[in-house]
Design a protein around this motif. Structure first.
Motif, mmCIF file in Angstrom:
data_model
loop_
_atom_site.group_PDB
_atom_site.id
_atom_site.type_symbol
_atom_site.label_atom_id
_atom_site.label_comp_id
_atom_site.label_asym_id
_atom_site.label_seq_id
_atom_site.Cartn_x
_atom_site.Cartn_y
_atom_site.Cartn_z
ATOM 1 N N ILE A 26 -8.590 22.436 3.835
ATOM 2 C CA ILE A 26 -7.537 21.357 4.850
ATOM 3 C C ILE A 26 -7.785 20.387 4.851
ATOM 4 C CG2 ILE A 26 -7.706 20.865 7.819
ATOM 5 C CD1 ILE A 26 -9.090 23.094 8.512
ATOM 6 N N HIS A 36 -1.815 20.110 6.968
ATOM 7 C CA HIS A 36 -2.085 21.470 7.569
ATOM 8 C C HIS A 36 -1.691 21.530 8.906
ATOM 9 C CE1 HIS A 36 -4.809 24.721 6.821
ATOM 10 N NE2 HIS A 36 -4.793 24.744 5.644
ATOM 11 N N CYS A 52 -3.101 31.041 8.100
ATOM 12 C CA CYS A 52 -3.271 29.632 7.860
ATOM 13 C C CYS A 52 -1.633 29.022 7.589
ATOM 14 C CB CYS A 52 -3.959 30.037 6.784
ATOM 15 S SG CYS A 52 -4.106 28.121 5.692
ATOM 16 N N PHE A 54 0.179 25.514 6.553
ATOM 17 C CA PHE A 54 0.349 24.466 5.459
ATOM 18 C C PHE A 54 1.959 24.324 5.182
ATOM 19 C CE2 PHE A 54 -1.664 26.769 2.732
ATOM 20 C CZ PHE A 54 -0.592 26.678 1.264
#
Length: 103
Positions: A26, A36, A52, A54
């Motif tokens: 991150i 992020h 995840c 980002f």
């Protein structure tokens, strides 16, 4: 803007190791100009799936990030740790274009 979406299959007995790994990424993404949106770890349901998200301003900026992390010592160390401990069993990476409200 382009958002990278990653689905991980992780070792359910090493969630804590994955969490430590994720927290480091991150900061790296943010230091390198990305935004992020966090990691999403197993809570209910499947105990071996994590996500995840980002973003970077463009795919070109993401590609610059990928080149830069390949030679950054901290990143190489993280990749080596994941390979050695095998808490990530596999992953899928996709790119999406966010649609935001006009509000």
């Amino acid at each position: 803007m382009i958002t990278c979406y990653v689905k991980y299959v992780i070792d359910p007995y090493q969630v804590r190791e994955f969490e430590c790994y994720a927290l480091k990424w991150i900061g790296i993404v943010e230091e390198m100009g990305g935004i992020h949106h966090g990691y999403f770890l197993p809570a209910e349901g499947a105990n071996n799936i994590a996500y995840c998200l980002f973003s970077f301003d463009s795919l070109a900026q993401y590609e610059e990030y990928r080149v830069a992390i390949s030679s950054r010592a901290e990143c190489v160390e993280l990749f080596n740790e994941a390979n050695k401990k095998k808490f990530i069993l596999s992953y899928e990476r996709s790119f999406m274009k966010p649609l935001m409200s006009d509000k």
